[in-house]
Scaffold this motif. Structure first.
Motif, PDB file in Angstrom:
ATOM      1  N   ASN A 130       0.795  -1.220   0.000  1.00  0.00           N
ATOM      2  CA  ASN A 130       0.000   0.000   0.000  1.00  0.00           C
ATOM      3  C   ASN A 130       0.832   1.277   0.000  1.00  0.00           C
ATOM      4  O   ASN A 130       0.415   2.278  -0.582  1.00  0.00           O
ATOM      5  CB  ASN A 130      -0.939   0.021   1.219  1.00  0.00           C
ATOM      6  N   LEU A 131       1.991   1.251   0.639  1.00  0.00           N
ATOM      7  CA  LEU A 131       2.748   2.484   0.822  1.00  0.00           C
ATOM      8  C   LEU A 131       4.043   2.553   0.024  1.00  0.00           C
ATOM      9  O   LEU A 131       4.580   3.649  -0.169  1.00  0.00           O
ATOM     10  CB  LEU A 131       3.053   2.689   2.312  1.00  0.00           C
ATOM     11  N   ASN A 132       4.559   1.427  -0.435  1.00  0.00           N
ATOM     12  CA  ASN A 132       5.804   1.471  -1.201  1.00  0.00           C
ATOM     13  C   ASN A 132       5.590   2.185  -2.535  1.00  0.00           C
ATOM     14  O   ASN A 132       4.681   1.845  -3.299  1.00  0.00           O
ATOM     15  CB  ASN A 132       6.326   0.061  -1.455  1.00  0.00           C
ATOM     16  N   GLY A 133       6.405   3.191  -2.817  1.00  0.00           N
ATOM     17  CA  GLY A 133       6.279   3.959  -4.042  1.00  0.00           C
ATOM     18  C   GLY A 133       5.289   5.105  -3.962  1.00  0.00           C
ATOM     19  O   GLY A 133       5.082   5.819  -4.944  1.00  0.00           O
ATOM     20  N   LYS A 134       4.690   5.329  -2.803  1.00  0.00           N
ATOM     21  CA  LYS A 134       3.714   6.396  -2.630  1.00  0.00           C
ATOM     22  C   LYS A 134       4.407   7.684  -2.215  1.00  0.00           C
ATOM     23  O   LYS A 134       5.365   7.681  -1.448  1.00  0.00           O
ATOM     24  CB  LYS A 134       2.691   5.992  -1.558  1.00  0.00           C
TER      25      LYS A 134
END
Length: 403
Positions: A130-134
């Motif tokens: 969900n948060l990787n690359g955000k």
């Protein structure tokens, strides 16, 4: 597969959410609601230290069932986000976290790193997906890069932290420098730009703390080897920022690798990265000569189950030909430099043979001339002595005659 070694003489300090929430933070400007998802058992701590990041040399850094763990490492969080802001960024995923450690380095004023420990692997995977690359903030350039960490070691000795474990290779901890590497090497799947030349995100993200990024921004300046001062074929160590000349000059960059085992070196002219261990280029993006645009390296399947149907890795991106041509160009340049170096060495060798032959010839001529002169002088001396003897004989005969 990654491991962390943290050089720190400091101890962990607990963080109070209440104190953080009462202060002025980036989130407070956006009128965020108070935190309600933090469990009472959550351990929030802060520690100062220098991080060394290592990856298994023989394996891809991309997540797979054998390399995942319940400990996640956020490579860099911009300093305009407080600890509370970061927790808000994690949103509902923070409810299943058991331990958060904020690691700060006094030499890196623009960012800090975070270690997060989960009690369940599925929750760690959900957090990663969900948060990787955000983006940390919609209007900002910084991106959240997350890596699975197999182990974390804390030591008071810098020599221990800086020594790569057997079978592991050290990576840079600068997020921009990690993005320069291909995904199989860095574990960073997606980026927003290539960072190859001057760009605002590079100067904003790491300009104060990363020596390599500062050098990449100084395109108009003449950079030179820190040992011999040569300005041609200059490379920068991606881990520590050491600047040295290439193997076709004095070879100070490759000597640095042999001394420190920092195997990734950036060509400051082309922005390409060479891996001394793998003996190949490992940069993520290349500039295609077809259209002049940057193209991204193809990656392997990103699905945890290894099913290409669950991700887009099986789709034809239409850039494989450009990537191939760009890699071929890099190899051609490498071998052209090698050929030029070998031809230069051969020329110097044969020139030295010619000089040596000429020297021997001149020496032989000088010796021959000297020998001839000596022989001639000896013959003349013999003739003079013979004339003197004849003169003495005539004189004696004349004296013996009656007058």
């Amino acid at each position: 597969m990654f491991i962390l070694r943290v050089h720190s003489v400091d101890s962990e300090r607990p963080i109070s959410v209440e104190e953080e929430e009462s202060g002025f933070t980036y989130a407070s400007k956006r009128a965020q609601p108070p935190l309600k998802l933090i469990q009472p058992s959550l351990k929030l701590t802060d520690r100062k230290g220098l991080i060394h990041l290592y990856r298994k040399s023989s394996h891809s850094s991309l997540p797979n069932p054998s390399s995942r763990s319940t400990t996640l490492f956020i490579v860099a969080v911009p300093n305009y986000l407080s600890s509370l802001d970061f927790i808000r960024f994690c949103d509902s995923r923070i409810s299943q976290v058991s331990d958060i450690l904020f690691i700060r380095n006094d030499g890196m004023e623009d960012r800090y790193s975070v270690l997060i420990t989960f009690s369940d692997q599925s929750e760690a995977d959900g957090f990663y997906n969900n948060l990787n690359g955000k983006k940390f903030a919609p209007s900002e350039a910084e991106v959240c890069h997350i890596l699975y960490v197999m182990s974390v070691e804390h030591t008071e000795f810098d020599e221990v932290a800086a020594e790569a474990p057997t079978g592991f290779t050290e990576l840079p901890t600068c997020p921009i420098c990690l993005e320069r590497l291909d995904p199989d090497t860095s574990g960073i799947v997606s980026t927003l730009c290539d960072h190859s030349f001057q760009c605002s995100c590079t100067s904003k993200w790491t300009y104060l703390s990363c020596q390599v990024c500062r050098l990449c921004q100084q395109q108009d300046e003449i950079l030179n080897c820190s040992i011999c001062g040569k300005t041609e074929n200059v490379w920068a160590c991606l881990v520590c920022g050491f600047v040295g000349c290439g193997r076709y000059k004095e070879g100070h960059s490759i000597r640095h690798w042999k001394e420190t085992h920092h195997c990734y070196s950036l060509d400051l002219r082309t922005q390409q990265i060479w891996d001394y261990v793998g003996d190949s280029y490992v940069h993520r993006l290349n500039h295609s000569k077809i259209d002049g645009k940057s193209v991204e390296m193809s990656t392997s399947c990103l699905s945890h189950q290894g099913d290409c149907g669950l991700c887009e890795c099986s789709e034809d991106t239409g850039i494989s030909g450009a990537i191939f041509n760009s890699k071929v160009d890099s190899i051609v340049i490498e071998y052209n430099d090698l050929l030029a170096s070998q031809l230069k060495g051969q020329r110097q060798y044969y020139e030295s043979l010619i000089v040596e032959a000429r020297s021997k010839q001149e020496s032989s001529i000088a010796e021959a001339v000297e020998q001839i002169v000596v022989n001639t002088m000896q013959e003349l001396q013999n003739k003079i002595e013979k004339c003197e003897e004849e003169k003495s004989g005539i004189t004696e005969v004349r004296v013996s005659l009656p007058s």
